[in-house]
Design an enzyme around this catalytic site. Structure first.
Site, PDB file in Angstrom:
ATOM      1  N   CYS A 121      -1.948   0.198  -2.894  1.00 21.19           N
ATOM      2  CA  CYS A 121      -3.225  -0.331  -3.399  1.00 21.19           C
ATOM      3  C   CYS A 121      -3.436  -1.796  -3.037  1.00 21.19           C
ATOM      4  O   CYS A 121      -4.501  -2.194  -2.535  1.00 21.19           O
ATOM      5  CB  CYS A 121      -3.345  -0.111  -4.906  1.00 21.19           C
ATOM      6  SG  CYS A 121      -2.100  -0.980  -5.899  1.00 21.19           S
TER       7      CYS A 121
ATOM      8  N   HIS B 199      -2.437  -1.812 -10.625  1.00 20.42           N
ATOM      9  CA  HIS B 199      -3.317  -1.161  -9.646  1.00 20.42           C
ATOM     10  C   HIS B 199      -4.549  -2.018  -9.395  1.00 20.42           C
ATOM     11  O   HIS B 199      -5.074  -2.688 -10.298  1.00 20.42           O
ATOM     12  CB  HIS B 199      -3.750   0.224 -10.149  1.00 20.42           C
ATOM     13  CG  HIS B 199      -4.421   1.050  -9.090  1.00 20.42           C
ATOM     14  ND1 HIS B 199      -3.779   1.486  -7.958  1.00 20.42           N
ATOM     15  CD2 HIS B 199      -5.707   1.517  -8.986  1.00 20.42           C
ATOM     16  CE1 HIS B 199      -4.612   2.195  -7.209  1.00 20.42           C
ATOM     17  NE2 HIS B 199      -5.789   2.219  -7.817  1.00 20.42           N
TER      18      HIS B 199
ATOM     19  N   HIS C 262     -10.144   2.750  -3.129  1.00 22.17           N
ATOM     20  CA  HIS C 262      -8.771   2.289  -3.394  1.00 22.17           C
ATOM     21  C   HIS C 262      -7.760   3.251  -2.777  1.00 22.17           C
ATOM     22  O   HIS C 262      -8.042   4.422  -2.547  1.00 22.17           O
ATOM     23  CB  HIS C 262      -8.518   2.156  -4.902  1.00 22.17           C
ATOM     24  CG  HIS C 262      -8.746   3.399  -5.708  1.00 22.17           C
ATOM     25  ND1 HIS C 262      -7.972   3.742  -6.791  1.00 22.17           N
ATOM     26  CD2 HIS C 262      -9.653   4.409  -5.611  1.00 22.17           C
ATOM     27  CE1 HIS C 262      -8.400   4.866  -7.321  1.00 22.17           C
ATOM     28  NE2 HIS C 262      -9.420   5.287  -6.623  1.00 22.17           N
TER      29      HIS C 262
END
Length: 530
Positions: free
Chosen positions: A440, A491, A503
């Protein structure tokens, strides 16, 4: 009697007359005359009887006679009903007695049937509330080994009543049901093979009979062909875990996107048509029509538009691919569902997830589902608010951002459109390659690096850069940060406008588009500097 006397008198008179003329032949004459008279007499009598029968009118019954007929009919009906009730009671009693050690499940939703006695064991079926089972063994450790609906496995004993209490409860649960005799039997909307398929039934599943019509049995959810079911008094029993083939119930004419990343869905059947959505790799849709110039009109998820037919699998090829791709998913069916850190309503609410979002199922615990949010992040949701079934990826609403005259807006548009070029590419933990794989923070770092903005390769560190933004003020290109159950940021995603983010989510899904609040972000940061 009167006719017989007349015959006799006539014969006597005739006899006397003949004696005077010819005493020697009287016997012969007497025999001949008697025969003739007998024939005439019989024929006449038959004619009179027939005539009377033909012209006769029905004689009305007296009051007492009518009452007697009605009473007899009522008695016959009552006796018939009594016999039917007795037969029904006997059949119900036979059903209850067919269980050697009857158990009745007492839950509001369903109870998982597991392969082994433990909450970590595979789920092989489910027992709905008020379903019956035969208890084969009590492990004495909170589990029963049971047999039900052709399934043998384990259920928690906490939610099962047994003994006389179960038998008493069963009296109201034995009903006329259709027991399925084949696998993957279509449940149709109307009693016709041309009607839409609304579901599928598996071997040994039991459905309460609501009504019967020519060649069809009506059940609460639709109609089953009588050719493939057996009607009998029974109780509901366990059902097998939904099969992957159930995904076909949602597609009348299935098409699967045959691309490595994403396929554009356009407003019109033209290369110049506006892009309104994207179909991920191996996404499914219903093919509604075919144009003459190589386009399919397709409905996928909440999107209806046109895709190039060159990139869509159809027929058996589509079905084969679907069987490979279908995953067990939890589909949220309520607004803003609480996702918790543990499978309990007393557990901390970690985040909230949105209606219609689909999450991979990691584990099923009685009353709870553990779902994957992204790589190495999971949460627990109540089974009351999700549908657990095999599902396929579907189209995601999306339109590329248009270039703006304003320099900063134009920069944001360029950043987002550049990021979207890598949709569908793989997730690799620790990776920074936009083509071969990134995690990520590696994804957002590499995107911003293209535009001269340096970011560290760690989401927690990126969250400390730029400036804070409120959710109501975020713009395309802003970064959203999400935290673990302990509150640690783990994240990051990029906002692309229209309530969506891009993402690198997980190994399972790669780089993808999601709704921005698929779970609640804890920080939003502006990295552009405007």
């Amino acid at each position: 009697m009167e006719n017989n006397n007349e015959k006799k008198d006539y014969i006597i008179r005739l006899d006397k007359a003949k004696k005077n003329r010819n005493k020697n032949d009287y016997k012969k004459i007497l025999i001949l005359a008697g025969s003739a008279i007998l024939l005439v007499s019989v024929a006449g009598a038959a004619g009179i009887t027939a005539s009377r029968q033909k012209g006769a009118k029905p004689v009305a019954a007296t009051g007492s006679e009518a009452l007697a007929v009605e009473t007899k009919a009522a008695d016959d009906t009552g006796e018939k009903e009594s016999q039917q009730n007795a037969q029904e009671a006997k059949e119900k009693e036979d059903v209850i007695n067919s269980y050697k050690n009857l158990g009745i499940v007492q839950v509001s939703g369903y109870l998982n049937v597991r392969k082994e006695p433990g909450t970590d064991a595979d789920v092989i079926g489910k027992l709905q509330g008020d379903s019956a089972c035969d208890i084969l063994e009590d492990t004495k450790q909170g589990w029963y080994r049971i047999s039900s609906g052709g399934i043998e496995g384990y259920i928690t004993s906490e939610f099962v009543i047994t003994g006389e209490e179960a038998k008493k409860k069963a009296q109201d649960l034995v009903k006329l049901r259709a027991v399925v005799q084949t696998d993957n039997l279509n449940i149709r909307k109307d009693p016709s093979t041309d009607s839409d398929v609304v579901g599928q039934a598996l071997t040994d599943e039991r459905y309460e009979v609501v009504g019967q019509t020519d060649g069809w049995v009506q059940i609460p959810t639709g109609y089953l062909s009588t050719d493939y079911v057996k009607l009998e008094y029974s109780m509901n029993e366990a059902r097998k875990l939904d099969l992957k083939a159930m995904v076909f119930n949602f597609y009348k004419n299935i098409g699967i996107s045959d691309v490595d990343n994403y396929l554009n869905v356009r407003e019109e059947p033209s290369e110049n048509g506006k892009v309104i959505a994207k179909m991920p790799s191996k996404a499914a849709g219903n093919i509604l029509e075919t144009t003459s110039d190589g386009w399919y009109k397709i409905q996928s998820g909440k999107v209806t538009g046109y895709v190039k037919s060159d990139f869509i699998l159809t027929g058996q090829a589509a079905k084969d691919e679907a069987m490979q791709v279908a995953e067990l998913m939890a589909v949220v069916n309520t607004d803003m569902l609480n996702a918790r850190t543990e499978p309990s309503t007393d557990a901390k609410i970690w985040t909230q997830i949105s209606n219609n979002e689909k999450y991979p199922v990691l584990k099923q615990i009685d009353g709870w589902i553990e779902i994957e949010l992204e790589e190495n992040s999971s949460a627990f949701v109540s089974t009351d608010y999700v549908d657990v079934r095999y599902a396929l990826p579907e189209a995601i609403k999306f339109s590329p951002l248009e270039e703006k005259a304003n320099a900063q807006s134009s920069l944001r548009t360029q950043i987002v459109n550049y990021a979207l070029q890598f949709l569908g590419n793989p997730y690799v933990w620790g990776g920074t390659s936009l083509t071969k794989g990134a995690d990520c923070s590696g994804f957002t770092m590499s995107i911003y690096s293209k535009f001269g903005v340096g970011l560290p390769h760690y989401s927690g560190s990126q969250a400390g850069m730029g400036k804070a933004v409120k959710s109501g003020e975020m713009k395309p290109g802003d970064l959203l940060f999400y935290a673990s159950s302990g509150g640690t940021i783990n994240h990051v995603a990029m906002y692309i406008g229209n309530g969506q983010i891009v993402h690198a989510a997980s190994r399972r899904s790669g780089i993808k588009i999601s709704t921005w609040n698929y779970r609640t972000p804890v920080k939003i940061r502006n990295m552009v500097g405007d």
